[in-house]
Write a protein that holds these residues in place. Structure first.
Motif, mmCIF file in Angstrom:
data_model
loop_
_atom_site.group_PDB
_atom_site.id
_atom_site.type_symbol
_atom_site.label_atom_id
_atom_site.label_comp_id
_atom_site.label_asym_id
_atom_site.label_seq_id
_atom_site.Cartn_x
_atom_site.Cartn_y
_atom_site.Cartn_z
ATOM 1 N N UNK A 137 0.809 -1.206 0.000
ATOM 2 C CA UNK A 137 0.000 0.000 0.000
ATOM 3 C C UNK A 137 0.847 1.264 0.000
ATOM 4 N N UNK A 138 2.020 1.187 -0.621
ATOM 5 C CA UNK A 138 2.900 2.345 -0.679
ATOM 6 C C UNK A 138 3.844 2.475 0.495
ATOM 7 N N UNK A 139 3.926 1.445 1.339
ATOM 8 C CA UNK A 139 4.781 1.525 2.533
ATOM 9 C C UNK A 139 6.183 1.015 2.284
ATOM 10 N N UNK A 140 6.445 0.409 1.116
ATOM 11 C CA UNK A 140 7.735 -0.186 0.769
ATOM 12 C C UNK A 140 8.041 -1.424 1.604
ATOM 13 N N UNK A 141 7.036 -1.995 2.202
ATOM 14 C CA UNK A 141 7.196 -3.243 2.952
ATOM 15 C C UNK A 141 6.801 -4.394 2.035
ATOM 16 N N UNK A 142 7.713 -5.326 1.819
ATOM 17 C CA UNK A 142 7.450 -6.426 0.887
ATOM 18 C C UNK A 142 6.677 -7.559 1.538
ATOM 19 N N UNK A 143 6.825 -7.714 2.841
ATOM 20 C CA UNK A 143 6.162 -8.835 3.501
ATOM 21 C C UNK A 143 5.796 -8.457 4.933
ATOM 22 N N UNK A 144 4.509 -8.339 5.178
ATOM 23 C CA UNK A 144 4.063 -7.960 6.514
ATOM 24 C C UNK A 144 4.334 -9.068 7.522
ATOM 25 N N UNK A 145 4.319 -10.322 7.064
ATOM 26 C CA UNK A 145 4.569 -11.424 7.980
ATOM 27 C C UNK A 145 5.909 -11.301 8.685
ATOM 28 N N UNK A 146 6.938 -10.820 7.968
ATOM 29 C CA UNK A 146 8.248 -10.623 8.582
ATOM 30 C C UNK A 146 8.183 -9.550 9.670
ATOM 31 N N UNK A 147 7.434 -8.492 9.400
ATOM 32 C CA UNK A 147 7.270 -7.422 10.392
ATOM 33 C C UNK A 147 6.602 -7.964 11.648
ATOM 34 N N UNK A 148 5.520 -8.717 11.455
ATOM 35 C CA UNK A 148 4.791 -9.270 12.601
ATOM 36 C C UNK A 148 5.680 -10.216 13.407
ATOM 37 N N UNK A 149 6.425 -11.076 12.697
ATOM 38 C CA UNK A 149 7.244 -12.091 13.362
ATOM 39 C C UNK A 149 8.323 -11.466 14.244
#
Length: 522
Positions: free
Chosen positions: A258-270
């Motif tokens: 969504x324009x955040x430059x984050x490729x994978x939210x799962x990595x952020x959550x983990x």
């Protein structure tokens, strides 16, 4: 910045619950904000009345609009309606100022709401349930696949002998089964970002298992920021501990940022989560990463450590097991949802063989690629699927690919601030996608955006139709003039948008579609 563009403020609620026990409800003055038609407001009113509260049920909708709910309450002789006051078609500030507690509808913004600002205490049906129930919680959130995932988990648990319950955003308030729960009854909760936001600060949600399904941009008309939207999703694991489990996506997905430059939210959550982390993927997970994936044959594989499974039968030896094989429901995305359900069942101690057997019988849920009608026109059989709960474009695009062959694709609806281009990208002629036999567009502001994308990609379409009736009439005429086919043909209604204006909600939209199809294609 204008008020319309101002992002909602982050609000923290006091820890715990205003009511210290169920007995504490008796005699309290409670205002239920949002009586509604989907069951949550009604269930809350019933619960409060049954425990001795004085209740004001208030809603901006008129009594005529809410007649079904009002009649349901008024015709119930078990309720003491002398303690119930309706305030319909309006909200009055004094009903909020004088209440001991206000029960908030999750769809109502706290930020800038003068009625909620006037409340002494605010709770929700979810916060009440979590305060009073000792049941182990399996909580699921995400942008798409939530309802299919919770339904598959619930079905699998029940079929495996658990006295399980299902509630939350799936339109069943958990207050309806609160008194049937205890430490032995797993409760599966589907939680929207709004329901989670209403739990911020309370420290009440401590699920045994949390799952975040695929994250994509959603509700941006409400949040105005992808980060704000995801921050609410994160609350599902905020108070978990190492003895709990959290299941996150492993696959990268450019549409997720969504324009955040984050490729994978799962990595952020983990990285943030304190629970034991498990991952899900459409490809084999790297060695050392625990979770589930689909192999080349589409079977579901699970890798869990003996430490995780030490509470299971002691003959456990393998670290990798097949937990999913054949499914009745179509689509790769649906297989991913059911695979997460398989992982939950394994955590709960169900054997791989039993999981394969049970989930292989699950036939999906209403309004989500739901097969509901079949007819013959000439020598061709036509099968109709209702996917009205597909309210984001990615879900509609996946519906066109779920059957492995071209479909008649019925789509369109109301915009909720999303990029609609994934629909056109998912069905355009590019050598990879399955192109629909024909596309029919239902009127709406989202449809206007789709048309621009379709024209840019050279995708032909029919419509725009002002109603389902007009759309089905055009479809019937086309099918009557189509060449006969030995293979059954698929018609799928997957709007990829919301239903504001034309329908009460996506469920009403789906029910109307099914009813009209059965009339037109009797």
């Amino acid at each position: 910045m204008s008020e319309e563009l101002k992002p909602p403020a982050i609000h923290f609620y006091p820890a715990g619950c205003y009511f210290k026990s169920i007995d504490d409800i008796a005699g309290k003055r409670v205002t239920v904000m949002g009586l509604g038609l989907n069951g949550g407001g009604e269930a809350t009113v019933r619960f409060l009345l049954s425990h001795g509260a004085f209740v004001i049920a208030t809603d901006m909708k008129s009594e005529a609009d809410l007649q079904t709910t009002v009649d349901s309450l008024n015709n119930d002789e078990t309720l003491d309606k002398s303690r119930l006051t309706y305030r319909l078609g309006e909200h009055r500030i004094e009903d909020f100022e004088s209440a001991d507690c206000v029960i908030k509808n999750p769809g109502v913004k706290y930020d800038g709401n003068k009625f909620l600002a006037a409340a002494k205490n605010i709770e929700t049906d979810i916060s009440l349930f979590l305060s009073f129930s000792k049941a182990p919680i399996i909580a699921v959130t995400g942008s798409k696949g939530k309802s299919s995932t919770v339904s598959a988990i619930y079905y699998g648990l029940r079929q495996s002998g658990f006295n399980a319950f299902l509630g939350g955003n799936i339109t069943v308030s958990p207050l309806t089964f609160l008194d049937q729960t205890d430490e032995t009854t797993p409760v599966v909760l589907e939680l929207s970002s709004w329901q989670l936001a209403d739990l911020r600060g309370r420290r009440l949600l401590k699920p045994k298992v949390s799952i975040i399904t695929k994250i994509i941009p959603d509700h941006q008309n409400f949040y105005h920021s992808m980060l704000a939207y995801v921050n609410d999703k994160k609350l599902i694991y905020a108070d978990q501990s190492k003895k709990d489990f959290a299941i996150f996506d492993f696959d990268s997905d450019p549409a997720a940022d969504g324009g955040t430059l984050i490729e994978n939210w799962g990595d952020v959550f983990a990285k943030e989560c304190k629970a034991t982390i498990l991952r899900y993927s459409k490809k084999p997970l790297p060695e050392g990463v625990l979770g589930v994936w689909q192999d080349k044959k589409g079977r579901g594989q699970a890798r869990l450590s003996t430490k995780i499974l030490d509470s299971l039968p002691q003959d456990y030896e393998k670290t990798t097991e097949t937990v999913l094989k054949d499914l009745i429901v179509p689509g790769k995305h649906m297989r991913a949802n059911v695979l997460n359900a398989a992982l939950v069942l394994r955590i709960m101690g169900v054997s791989p063989e039993r999981i394969i057997e049970v989930l292989g019988r699950w036939n999906g849920i209403e309004h989500r690629l739901e097969f509901f009608h079949e007819c013959k026109i000439g020598k061709t059989t036509y099968r109709f699927y209702n996917d009205s709960a597909a309210t984001v474009p990615e879900a509609a695009a996946e519906a066109t690919q779920a059957f492995g062959k071209p479909v008649y694709f019925l789509t369109g609806g109301t915009d909720k601030g999303l990029d609609l281009s994934p629909i056109a990208a998912g069905i355009c002629e590019n050598g990879k996608n399955i192109v629909p036999r024909a596309v029919y567009l239902l009127e709406g502001s989202a449809t206007d955006k789709m048309i621009a994308d379709f024209k840019a990609e050279g995708i032909p379409y029919k419509g725009v139709f002002a109603s389902i009736d007009d759309m089905l009439a055009a479809l019937k005429s086309d099918l009557e003039n189509a060449a006969d086919s030995k293979d059954a043909q698929i018609v799928v209604f997957s709007p990829g948008a919301t239903s504001f204006g034309m329908f009460k909600n996506e469920f009403d939209r789906g029910n109307q579609f099914k009813s009209k199809v059965k009339q037109v294609f009797a």
